[in-house]
Design a protein around this motif. Sequence first.
Motif, PDB file in Angstrom:
ATOM      1  N   UNK A   1       0.813  -1.221   0.000  1.00  0.00           N
ATOM      2  CA  UNK A   1       0.000   0.000   0.000  1.00  0.00           C
ATOM      3  C   UNK A   1       0.844   1.268   0.000  1.00  0.00           C
ATOM      4  N   UNK A   2       2.103   1.145   0.431  1.00  0.00           N
ATOM      5  CA  UNK A   2       3.008   2.280   0.366  1.00  0.00           C
ATOM      6  C   UNK A   2       2.958   3.188   1.582  1.00  0.00           C
ATOM      7  N   UNK A   3       3.835   4.161   1.625  1.00  0.00           N
ATOM      8  CA  UNK A   3       3.984   5.009   2.810  1.00  0.00           C
ATOM      9  C   UNK A   3       2.823   5.969   3.053  1.00  0.00           C
ATOM     10  N   UNK A   4       1.977   6.191   2.033  1.00  0.00           N
ATOM     11  CA  UNK A   4       0.901   7.165   2.207  1.00  0.00           C
ATOM     12  C   UNK A   4      -0.382   6.531   2.746  1.00  0.00           C
ATOM     13  N   UNK A   5      -0.382   5.213   2.881  1.00  0.00           N
ATOM     14  CA  UNK A   5      -1.511   4.554   3.529  1.00  0.00           C
ATOM     15  C   UNK A   5      -1.336   4.673   5.035  1.00  0.00           C
ATOM     16  N   UNK A   6      -2.439   4.828   5.759  1.00  0.00           N
ATOM     17  CA  UNK A   6      -2.389   4.821   7.207  1.00  0.00           C
ATOM     18  C   UNK A   6      -2.699   3.388   7.653  1.00  0.00           C
ATOM     19  N   UNK A   7      -1.744   2.770   8.343  1.00  0.00           N
ATOM     20  CA  UNK A   7      -1.923   1.390   8.797  1.00  0.00           C
ATOM     21  C   UNK A   7      -1.775   1.347  10.310  1.00  0.00           C
ATOM     22  N   UNK A   8      -2.864   1.044  10.977  1.00  0.00           N
ATOM     23  CA  UNK A   8      -2.861   0.854  12.428  1.00  0.00           C
ATOM     24  C   UNK A   8      -3.053  -0.619  12.750  1.00  0.00           C
ATOM     25  N   UNK A   9      -2.675  -1.005  13.945  1.00  0.00           N
ATOM     26  CA  UNK A   9      -2.876  -2.381  14.381  1.00  0.00           C
ATOM     27  C   UNK A   9      -3.499  -2.385  15.769  1.00  0.00           C
ATOM     28  N   UNK A  10      -4.085  -3.527  16.117  1.00  0.00           N
ATOM     29  CA  UNK A  10      -4.742  -3.660  17.410  1.00  0.00           C
ATOM     30  C   UNK A  10      -4.506  -5.075  17.923  1.00  0.00           C
ATOM     31  N   UNK A  11      -4.286  -5.171  19.220  1.00  0.00           N
ATOM     32  CA  UNK A  11      -4.060  -6.481  19.833  1.00  0.00           C
ATOM     33  C   UNK A  11      -2.825  -6.453  20.701  1.00  0.00           C
ATOM     34  N   UNK A  12      -2.156  -7.590  20.767  1.00  0.00           N
ATOM     35  CA  UNK A  12      -0.909  -7.682  21.521  1.00  0.00           C
ATOM     36  C   UNK A  12       0.242  -7.181  20.659  1.00  0.00           C
ATOM     37  N   UNK A  13       1.313  -6.788  21.318  1.00  0.00           N
ATOM     38  CA  UNK A  13       2.518  -6.391  20.593  1.00  0.00           C
ATOM     39  C   UNK A  13       3.122  -7.611  19.896  1.00  0.00           C
ATOM     40  N   UNK A  14       3.806  -7.385  18.769  1.00  0.00           N
ATOM     41  CA  UNK A  14       4.510  -8.480  18.103  1.00  0.00           C
ATOM     42  C   UNK A  14       5.974  -8.123  17.948  1.00  0.00           C
ATOM     43  N   UNK A  15       6.800  -9.131  17.743  1.00  0.00           N
ATOM     44  CA  UNK A  15       8.250  -8.926  17.664  1.00  0.00           C
ATOM     45  C   UNK A  15       8.609  -8.056  16.466  1.00  0.00           C
ATOM     46  N   UNK A  16       9.646  -7.232  16.655  1.00  0.00           N
ATOM     47  CA  UNK A  16      10.110  -6.368  15.566  1.00  0.00           C
ATOM     48  C   UNK A  16      10.621  -7.178  14.391  1.00  0.00           C
ATOM     49  N   UNK A  17      11.014  -8.425  14.652  1.00  0.00           N
ATOM     50  CA  UNK A  17      11.466  -9.279  13.550  1.00  0.00           C
ATOM     51  C   UNK A  17      10.324  -9.518  12.564  1.00  0.00           C
ATOM     52  N   UNK A  18       9.096  -9.580  13.086  1.00  0.00           N
ATOM     53  CA  UNK A  18       7.926  -9.889  12.264  1.00  0.00           C
ATOM     54  C   UNK A  18       7.280  -8.620  11.724  1.00  0.00           C
ATOM     55  N   UNK A  19       7.108  -7.627  12.590  1.00  0.00           N
ATOM     56  CA  UNK A  19       6.553  -6.335  12.187  1.00  0.00           C
ATOM     57  C   UNK A  19       7.610  -5.271  12.509  1.00  0.00           C
TER      58      UNK A  19
END
Length: 251
Positions: free
Chosen positions: A69-87
């Motif tokens: 989607x590129x840098x101009x898309x706004x992407x939020x997440x919800x839930x538990x934190x995930x490892x920086x290796x994955x996200x």
Amino acid sequence: MQEQTQTTLSWEQSLQPEESKYLEFHQVRFSYLLKEVLRLAAMHGHPDTPIHLMDIGPHFQTTLFRRALGPFALINTLGWENAERIVPRGTVDTHYVFDLNDCPYQDRWIDCPQHDIVVMAEVFEHLYTAPDYFLSFIRTLLKPGGFLLIGTPNAVSLSRRLSILKGNNPYERIRTTINNPGHFREYTTEELRTYAQEANFLVKSVTLSDFYKTSVLSGLVKRLVPSLRSCIHIVLQKTNQPDKPLALKIW
């Protein structure tokens, strides 16, 4: 059955062996999710119009959404934190820490902006709370007309039925790892339709697929009888009806 293209998903981060195995095993499913998100985003005018997406349960797919989607898309997440290796850092605009199992208690709900698309991939089956509660909360995360994309295993797949015929429980034991307890409940397509309609969503599409290697005979049976396939993806659209929490029910 919808044909899937085997796509190798590269990862810049150093993954643990279990994570690499998971990524390889699920790569066709991730490719399908990505195609669906791009299709829904195009319906909202992306890339000409900025897209707002919420990914519930951030994982490998979150990073793929950002890349596509590129840098101009706004992407939020919800839930538990995930490892920086994955996200990796910088993938997500805002992460909201929230346990969907708290949805029966409206005073615990958090304020989030509304989005064009909410993705809930392989999360439904990990929740012990009734979908009536968490779907009413998820509605608040969507703009009117926005889409909710759910991916979850098929509770009555061929492998599940064969397991029962052998006298085995088709579901694994609930794990002792508190942050990853496994599957509490799996659903059928009709159950998902019912929950969606009761929560004031329109059911736009239901797709049953197989993303994993299987025997020739099993593949043939599931090609002839789609209801025996392993994975369900359902696209729901938020109606214009007002958001209304389900009242807490006590026995």
